[in-house]
Write a protein that holds these residues in place. Structure first.
Motif, PDB file in Angstrom:
ATOM      1  N   ARG A  51     -73.263  45.486 -52.657  1.00 20.95           N
ATOM      2  CA  ARG A  51     -74.036  44.926 -53.765  1.00 20.95           C
ATOM      3  C   ARG A  51     -74.690  45.999 -54.620  1.00 20.95           C
ATOM      4  O   ARG A  51     -74.806  45.850 -55.841  1.00 20.95           O
ATOM      5  CB  ARG A  51     -75.098  43.981 -53.214  1.00 20.95           C
ATOM      6  N   GLU A  52     -75.132  47.048 -53.993  1.00 19.28           N
ATOM      7  CA  GLU A  52     -75.732  48.152 -54.744  1.00 19.28           C
ATOM      8  C   GLU A  52     -74.720  48.769 -55.702  1.00 19.28           C
ATOM      9  O   GLU A  52     -75.051  49.111 -56.847  1.00 19.28           O
ATOM     10  CB  GLU A  52     -76.259  49.210 -53.779  1.00 19.28           C
ATOM     11  N   ILE A  53     -73.484  48.920 -55.242  1.00 21.45           N
ATOM     12  CA  ILE A  53     -72.431  49.471 -56.103  1.00 21.45           C
ATOM     13  C   ILE A  53     -72.081  48.476 -57.203  1.00 21.45           C
ATOM     14  O   ILE A  53     -71.974  48.844 -58.381  1.00 21.45           O
ATOM     15  CB  ILE A  53     -71.182  49.821 -55.274  1.00 21.45           C
ATOM     16  N   ALA A  54     -71.896  47.217 -56.824  1.00 19.32           N
ATOM     17  CA  ALA A  54     -71.498  46.194 -57.797  1.00 19.32           C
ATOM     18  C   ALA A  54     -72.528  46.026 -58.901  1.00 19.32           C
ATOM     19  O   ALA A  54     -72.177  45.768 -60.063  1.00 19.32           O
ATOM     20  CB  ALA A  54     -71.270  44.867 -57.082  1.00 19.32           C
ATOM     21  N   ALA A  55     -73.807  46.182 -58.560  1.00 21.43           N
ATOM     22  CA  ALA A  55     -74.880  46.004 -59.545  1.00 21.43           C
ATOM     23  C   ALA A  55     -74.736  46.958 -60.726  1.00 21.43           C
ATOM     24  O   ALA A  55     -75.164  46.649 -61.842  1.00 21.43           O
ATOM     25  CB  ALA A  55     -76.240  46.195 -58.880  1.00 21.43           C
ATOM     26  N   ARG A  56     -74.093  48.100 -60.502  1.00 20.84           N
ATOM     27  CA  ARG A  56     -73.932  49.084 -61.582  1.00 20.84           C
ATOM     28  C   ARG A  56     -72.973  48.600 -62.662  1.00 20.84           C
ATOM     29  O   ARG A  56     -72.973  49.143 -63.778  1.00 20.84           O
ATOM     30  CB  ARG A  56     -73.409  50.412 -61.010  1.00 20.84           C
ATOM     31  N   HIS A 295     -63.921  37.433 -58.103  1.00 16.89           N
ATOM     32  CA  HIS A 295     -64.338  36.406 -57.149  1.00 16.89           C
ATOM     33  C   HIS A 295     -65.552  36.855 -56.351  1.00 16.89           C
ATOM     34  O   HIS A 295     -66.407  36.035 -56.007  1.00 16.89           O
ATOM     35  CB  HIS A 295     -63.176  36.056 -56.211  1.00 16.89           C
ATOM     36  N   LEU A 296     -65.641  38.121 -56.061  1.00 11.39           N
ATOM     37  CA  LEU A 296     -66.807  38.629 -55.341  1.00 11.39           C
ATOM     38  C   LEU A 296     -68.041  38.654 -56.230  1.00 11.39           C
ATOM     39  O   LEU A 296     -69.137  38.285 -55.799  1.00 11.39           O
ATOM     40  CB  LEU A 296     -66.522  40.040 -54.821  1.00 11.39           C
ATOM     41  N   TYR A 297     -67.858  39.083 -57.487  1.00  8.14           N
ATOM     42  CA  TYR A 297     -68.973  39.225 -58.419  1.00  8.14           C
ATOM     43  C   TYR A 297     -68.551  38.754 -59.811  1.00  8.14           C
ATOM     44  O   TYR A 297     -68.178  39.556 -60.667  1.00  8.14           O
ATOM     45  CB  TYR A 297     -69.457  40.678 -58.462  1.00  8.14           C
ATOM     46  N   PRO A 298     -68.599  37.429 -60.065  1.00  9.06           N
ATOM     47  CA  PRO A 298     -68.177  36.884 -61.367  1.00  9.06           C
ATOM     48  C   PRO A 298     -68.988  37.413 -62.540  1.00  9.06           C
ATOM     49  O   PRO A 298     -68.556  37.300 -63.688  1.00  9.06           O
ATOM     50  CB  PRO A 298     -68.375  35.374 -61.196  1.00  9.06           C
ATOM     51  N   GLY A 299     -70.148  37.987 -62.269  1.00 14.83           N
ATOM     52  CA  GLY A 299     -70.970  38.524 -63.351  1.00 14.83           C
ATOM     53  C   GLY A 299     -70.505  39.865 -63.873  1.00 14.83           C
ATOM     54  O   GLY A 299     -70.993  40.343 -64.898  1.00 14.83           O
ATOM     55  N   ILE A 300     -69.557  40.499 -63.187  1.00 12.93           N
ATOM     56  CA  ILE A 300     -68.989  41.750 -63.705  1.00 12.93           C
ATOM     57  C   ILE A 300     -67.987  41.395 -64.795  1.00 12.93           C
ATOM     58  O   ILE A 300     -67.023  40.664 -64.544  1.00 12.93           O
ATOM     59  CB  ILE A 300     -68.296  42.551 -62.587  1.00 12.93           C
ATOM     60  N   GLN A 307     -62.740  49.307 -62.960  1.00 12.74           N
ATOM     61  CA  GLN A 307     -63.651  50.406 -62.650  1.00 12.74           C
ATOM     62  C   GLN A 307     -64.495  50.066 -61.418  1.00 12.74           C
ATOM     63  O   GLN A 307     -64.716  50.910 -60.546  1.00 12.74           O
ATOM     64  CB  GLN A 307     -64.560  50.672 -63.860  1.00 12.74           C
ATOM     65  N   ALA A 308     -64.954  48.826 -61.360  1.00 13.91           N
ATOM     66  CA  ALA A 308     -65.747  48.390 -60.217  1.00 13.91           C
ATOM     67  C   ALA A 308     -64.914  48.402 -58.938  1.00 13.91           C
ATOM     68  O   ALA A 308     -65.424  48.761 -57.864  1.00 13.91           O
ATOM     69  CB  ALA A 308     -66.295  46.988 -60.468  1.00 13.91           C
ATOM     70  N   TYR A 309     -63.657  48.037 -59.065  1.00 13.75           N
ATOM     71  CA  TYR A 309     -62.785  48.021 -57.879  1.00 13.75           C
ATOM     72  C   TYR A 309     -62.681  49.403 -57.247  1.00 13.75           C
ATOM     73  O   TYR A 309     -62.826  49.546 -56.024  1.00 13.75           O
ATOM     74  CB  TYR A 309     -61.390  47.523 -58.254  1.00 13.75           C
ATOM     75  N   ALA A 311     -64.710  51.844 -57.448  1.00 16.76           N
ATOM     76  CA  ALA A 311     -65.995  52.234 -56.862  1.00 16.76           C
ATOM     77  C   ALA A 311     -66.233  51.509 -55.532  1.00 16.76           C
ATOM     78  O   ALA A 311     -66.824  52.072 -54.607  1.00 16.76           O
ATOM     79  CB  ALA A 311     -67.128  51.918 -57.834  1.00 16.76           C
ATOM     80  N   LEU A 312     -65.747  50.281 -55.439  1.00 14.25           N
ATOM     81  CA  LEU A 312     -65.957  49.471 -54.245  1.00 14.25           C
ATOM     82  C   LEU A 312     -64.832  49.614 -53.218  1.00 14.25           C
ATOM     83  O   LEU A 312     -64.960  49.102 -52.097  1.00 14.25           O
ATOM     84  CB  LEU A 312     -66.063  47.991 -54.640  1.00 14.25           C
ATOM     85  N   LYS A 313     -63.775  50.298 -53.578  1.00 17.77           N
ATOM     86  CA  LYS A 313     -62.596  50.366 -52.723  1.00 17.77           C
ATOM     87  C   LYS A 313     -62.895  50.802 -51.284  1.00 17.77           C
ATOM     88  O   LYS A 313     -62.395  50.175 -50.337  1.00 17.77           O
ATOM     89  CB  LYS A 313     -61.544  51.294 -53.354  1.00 17.77           C
ATOM     90  N   PRO A 314     -63.690  51.849 -51.051  1.00 17.43           N
ATOM     91  CA  PRO A 314     -63.980  52.237 -49.653  1.00 17.43           C
ATOM     92  C   PRO A 314     -64.641  51.117 -48.856  1.00 17.43           C
ATOM     93  O   PRO A 314     -64.353  50.933 -47.673  1.00 17.43           O
ATOM     94  CB  PRO A 314     -64.915  53.434 -49.812  1.00 17.43           C
ATOM     95  N   ILE A 315     -65.531  50.360 -49.507  1.00 16.72           N
ATOM     96  CA  ILE A 315     -66.196  49.248 -48.836  1.00 16.72           C
ATOM     97  C   ILE A 315     -65.191  48.138 -48.541  1.00 16.72           C
ATOM     98  O   ILE A 315     -65.157  47.575 -47.446  1.00 16.72           O
ATOM     99  CB  ILE A 315     -67.337  48.686 -49.698  1.00 16.72           C
ATOM    100  N   LEU A 316     -64.344  47.830 -49.525  1.00 17.96           N
ATOM    101  CA  LEU A 316     -63.368  46.757 -49.355  1.00 17.96           C
ATOM    102  C   LEU A 316     -62.389  47.068 -48.236  1.00 17.96           C
ATOM    103  O   LEU A 316     -62.004  46.181 -47.457  1.00 17.96           O
ATOM    104  CB  LEU A 316     -62.609  46.524 -50.672  1.00 17.96           C
ATOM    105  N   GLU A 317     -62.002  48.313 -48.141  1.00 18.94           N
ATOM    106  CA  GLU A 317     -61.080  48.714 -47.067  1.00 18.94           C
ATOM    107  C   GLU A 317     -61.724  48.505 -45.703  1.00 18.94           C
ATOM    108  O   GLU A 317     -61.069  48.056 -44.747  1.00 18.94           O
ATOM    109  CB  GLU A 317     -60.646  50.161 -47.253  1.00 18.94           C
ATOM    110  N   LYS A 318     -63.000  48.796 -45.593  1.00 22.28           N
ATOM    111  CA  LYS A 318     -63.701  48.574 -44.338  1.00 22.28           C
ATOM    112  C   LYS A 318     -63.816  47.091 -44.012  1.00 22.28           C
ATOM    113  O   LYS A 318     -63.889  46.705 -42.852  1.00 22.28           O
ATOM    114  CB  LYS A 318     -65.098  49.205 -44.390  1.00 22.28           C
ATOM    115  N   ARG A 319     -63.834  46.267 -45.061  1.00 23.26           N
ATOM    116  CA  ARG A 319     -63.916  44.825 -44.850  1.00 23.26           C
ATOM    117  C   ARG A 319     -62.545  44.207 -44.556  1.00 23.26           C
ATOM    118  O   ARG A 319     -62.418  43.009 -44.407  1.00 23.26           O
ATOM    119  CB  ARG A 319     -64.526  44.141 -46.073  1.00 23.26           C
TER     120      ARG A 319
END
Length: 326
Positions: A51-56, A295-300, A307-309, A311-319
């Motif tokens: 969420r911290e990353i997505a907020a950017r 779907h994760l963050y419709p507000g982006i 660009q968000a993907y 940045a979030l890729k390492p987190i998504l891979e862990k998920r």
């Protein structure tokens, strides 16, 4: 116009409280052995970091969508007289109108989620009008489009409740075929499925959407008939009828089938949509290669999902998300 970086209720985000931890544990996460407590803790920490990353990537200026929506609509309307009186060649009209029809769904999609201006903003009303002018070329009112799209988010990949589930097909060729087949009379797909969803909701908003849909489609058919009767059948075909058919197929394939296939059983937070590599590229696929981010963050905003993907890729891979395509 929209500079908020937080997530609103219209964007389907949620706060992970104690009662939600058990539900969150049903989603895939990094394997941490049999210690359920540690696994839950890791999930919560990952979600906080996510969420911290997505907020950017939330917020930012959205005037481009407003200009594109109204500018595209003005150009689309202008093509009618320009084609009827021979100023623009029918083939040019067909190409331009098809592009505008398809692109219109991108701008209305932001309006559906209240991304043009947030609730409480003095310009919040702009969402409605961006949505209305953007969807007119496919002869669907904004009310119908918004209700059914939000139902898709609420019940993504549910065979009974997801309005878009009828787009599911075993392969790409079958998916393209279904974009046409689902628009046929008496077939439970696309607009007929949307009408059914509104009837089942039976709210004041859904009843209004049904009335507006009927009126708009009557206007659409009356316009085509009047133009054809007046000797402008070709203009009617290339200005509205063919672009609508081609645009709807493109939208249904790239927005609905490509990022969600296969649908069956994939209702979890991290597998409602997929990361894929489009043969026509990110732009021409309506930026749907990274639709999971939406779907994760419709507000982006749509133009920032790629660009968000990354940045979030390492987190998504862990998920447990398959990020091998991009």
């Amino acid at each position: 116009m929209n500079d908020r970086a937080d997530v609103t209720e219209t964007q389907f985000d949620f706060d992970l409280g104690p009662a939600d931890v058990a539900t969150e544990a049903e989603d895939r996460a990094i394997p941490l052995g049999e210690d359920a407590g540690l696994d839950r803790y890791a999930r919560v920490e990952l979600l906080k970091e996510e969420r911290e990353i997505a907020a950017r990537f939330h917020g930012g200026p959205m005037w481009g969508y407003v200009a594109a929506a109204f500018g595209g609509f003005a150009l689309w309307v202008a093509l009618f007289p320009l084609t009827m009186f021979g100023v623009v060649h029918p083939l040019i009209t067909l190409a331009v109108s098809t592009f505008l029809t398809t692109a219109g769904y991108v701008t209305c999609h932001e309006a559906m989620h209240g991304n043009i201006a947030q609730r409480g903003d003095k310009n919040f009303w702009m969402n409605k009008w961006v949505g209305e002018v953007s969807l007119l070329p496919i002869a669907v009112p904004f009310s119908m489009g918004r209700i059914t799209h939000l139902e898709h988010h609420k019940h993504c990949n549910d065979p009974l409740k997801d309005p878009d589930y009828t787009d599911e097909a075993p392969n790409m060729l079958a998916a393209w075929y279904k974009t046409w087949w689902n628009r046929q009379p008496r077939v439970d797909g696309t607009i007929n499925r949307y009408k059914t969803v509104c009837e089942e909701l039976d709210t004041e908003e859904s009843r209004l959407a049904l009335k507006q849909t009927l009126l708009l489609q009557m206007f659409y058919l009356a316009t085509l008939f009047t133009m054809a009767w007046s000797g402008y059948a070709i203009a009617a075909a290339v200005c509205w009828w063919l672009p609508r058919q081609l645009g709807l197929s493109w939208i249904r394939f790239f927005l609905s089938w490509a990022p969600h296939h296969p649908r069956e059983g994939h209702t979890g937070r991290y597998d409602q949509a997929y990361i894929f590599k489009s043969k026509v590229g990110h732009f021409w696929s309506m930026c749907m290669e990274t639709h999971l981010i939406h779907h994760l963050y419709p507000g982006i905003p749509n133009h920032r999902t790629r660009q968000a993907y990354f940045a979030l890729k390492p987190i998504l891979e862990k998920r447990g998300v398959d990020c091998s395509a991009l």
